[in-house]
Design a protein around this motif. Structure first.
Motif, mmCIF file in Angstrom:
data_model
loop_
_atom_site.group_PDB
_atom_site.id
_atom_site.type_symbol
_atom_site.label_atom_id
_atom_site.label_comp_id
_atom_site.label_asym_id
_atom_site.label_seq_id
_atom_site.Cartn_x
_atom_site.Cartn_y
_atom_site.Cartn_z
ATOM 1 N N UNK A 191 63.894 7.358 27.594
ATOM 2 C CA UNK A 191 64.803 8.512 27.509
ATOM 3 C C UNK A 191 64.944 9.012 26.073
ATOM 4 N N UNK A 192 65.078 8.099 25.132
ATOM 5 C CA UNK A 192 65.210 8.501 23.723
ATOM 6 C C UNK A 192 63.927 9.166 23.226
ATOM 7 N N UNK A 193 62.794 8.629 23.606
ATOM 8 C CA UNK A 193 61.513 9.203 23.180
ATOM 9 C C UNK A 193 61.357 10.610 23.738
ATOM 10 N N UNK A 194 61.695 10.791 25.008
ATOM 11 C CA UNK A 194 61.634 12.126 25.611
ATOM 12 C C UNK A 194 62.576 13.097 24.912
ATOM 13 N N UNK A 197 63.394 17.743 21.320
ATOM 14 C CA UNK A 197 64.049 18.318 20.139
ATOM 15 C C UNK A 197 63.002 18.861 19.175
ATOM 16 N N UNK A 198 61.946 18.104 18.972
ATOM 17 C CA UNK A 198 60.870 18.529 18.070
ATOM 18 C C UNK A 198 60.165 19.765 18.619
ATOM 19 N N UNK A 199 59.889 19.767 19.911
ATOM 20 C CA UNK A 199 59.226 20.930 20.516
ATOM 21 C C UNK A 199 60.083 22.177 20.375
ATOM 22 N N UNK A 200 61.348 22.082 20.768
ATOM 23 C CA UNK A 200 62.244 23.239 20.663
ATOM 24 C C UNK A 200 62.360 23.706 19.211
ATOM 25 N N UNK A 213 58.290 25.728 20.731
ATOM 26 C CA UNK A 213 57.372 25.421 21.821
ATOM 27 C C UNK A 213 58.178 25.269 23.105
ATOM 28 N N UNK A 214 57.733 25.955 24.147
ATOM 29 C CA UNK A 214 58.430 25.936 25.433
ATOM 30 C C UNK A 214 58.155 24.649 26.196
ATOM 31 N N UNK A 215 59.187 24.105 26.820
ATOM 32 C CA UNK A 215 59.031 22.999 27.762
ATOM 33 C C UNK A 215 59.101 23.636 29.148
ATOM 34 N N UNK A 216 58.000 23.511 29.895
ATOM 35 C CA UNK A 216 57.896 24.158 31.197
ATOM 36 C C UNK A 216 58.367 23.274 32.341
ATOM 37 N N UNK A 217 58.169 21.968 32.207
ATOM 38 C CA UNK A 217 58.552 21.072 33.301
ATOM 39 C C UNK A 217 58.645 19.637 32.802
ATOM 40 N N UNK A 242 54.392 21.227 28.243
ATOM 41 C CA UNK A 242 54.875 22.139 27.206
ATOM 42 C C UNK A 242 53.741 22.948 26.602
ATOM 43 N N UNK A 243 54.112 24.038 25.953
ATOM 44 C CA UNK A 243 53.101 24.840 25.274
ATOM 45 C C UNK A 243 53.661 26.127 24.725
ATOM 46 N N UNK A 244 52.751 26.896 24.176
ATOM 47 C CA UNK A 244 53.072 28.207 23.624
ATOM 48 C C UNK A 244 52.025 29.190 24.148
ATOM 49 N N UNK A 245 52.421 30.102 25.020
ATOM 50 C CA UNK A 245 51.449 31.019 25.616
ATOM 51 C C UNK A 245 50.604 31.783 24.597
ATOM 52 N N UNK A 246 51.176 32.128 23.459
ATOM 53 C CA UNK A 246 50.396 32.864 22.458
ATOM 54 C C UNK A 246 49.268 32.007 21.884
ATOM 55 N N UNK A 247 49.449 30.688 21.884
ATOM 56 C CA UNK A 247 48.396 29.794 21.402
ATOM 57 C C UNK A 247 47.440 29.414 22.524
#
Length: 132
Positions: free
Chosen positions: A16-19, A24-27, A31-35, A58-63
């Motif tokens: 849970x902590x790792x997730x 937090x790093x992605x946001x 970077x979007x978290x999709x699911x 996760x990802x970034x559609x522009x990339x």
């Protein structure tokens, strides 16, 4: 540790902590978290048990979009995924497909790998001891 096109990073944190740290790093990097797929919860709903295993998509559609245009089959592996899982011994790992593996698998031109290469730094930051 790298094997079969995947990198496995040992985490000093719980699943849970790792997730949470990874999200937090992605946001923080836009970077979007999709699911989020919690395999343990799904197993328990089916009357089965397993150690924690959660996939973050996760990802970034522009990339990602230009990559899928260049190598259409890459769409099966994008958006990017990270698996946070726990061994029966209690060790927690963060695993992801290496950008090189994805490029080779789908014939992505080598000069385009950088668009997904940042996954290394993001995942390494998530398991690095200390505050974010």
């Amino acid at each position: 540790m790298e094997q079969n096109g995947m990198t496995h990073l040992r985490s000093p944190y719980t699943v849970a902590e790792t997730l949470d740290r990874l999200q937090i790093i992605l946001f923080g990097n836009g970077i979007d978290v999709f699911a989020t797929i919690d395999h343990r919860a799904t197993a328990e709903a089916a009357g089965l048990s397993m150690t924690p295993a959660t996939v973050l998509i996760f990802g970034a559609p522009k990339a990602g979009t230009p990559l899928m245009i260049a190598a259409p089959t890459l769409a099966i592996d994008l958006p990017l995924k990270a698996l946070v899982w726990q061994e029966p011994s209690g060790a927690v790992w963060l695993s992801y497909n290496t950008p090189e593996y994805l490029a080779e698998r789908h014939g992505l031109p080598h000069d385009m790998i950088a668009a997904i290469g940042g996954i290394r730094n993001l995942c390494e930051a998530a398991v690095k001891p200390g505050p974010l």
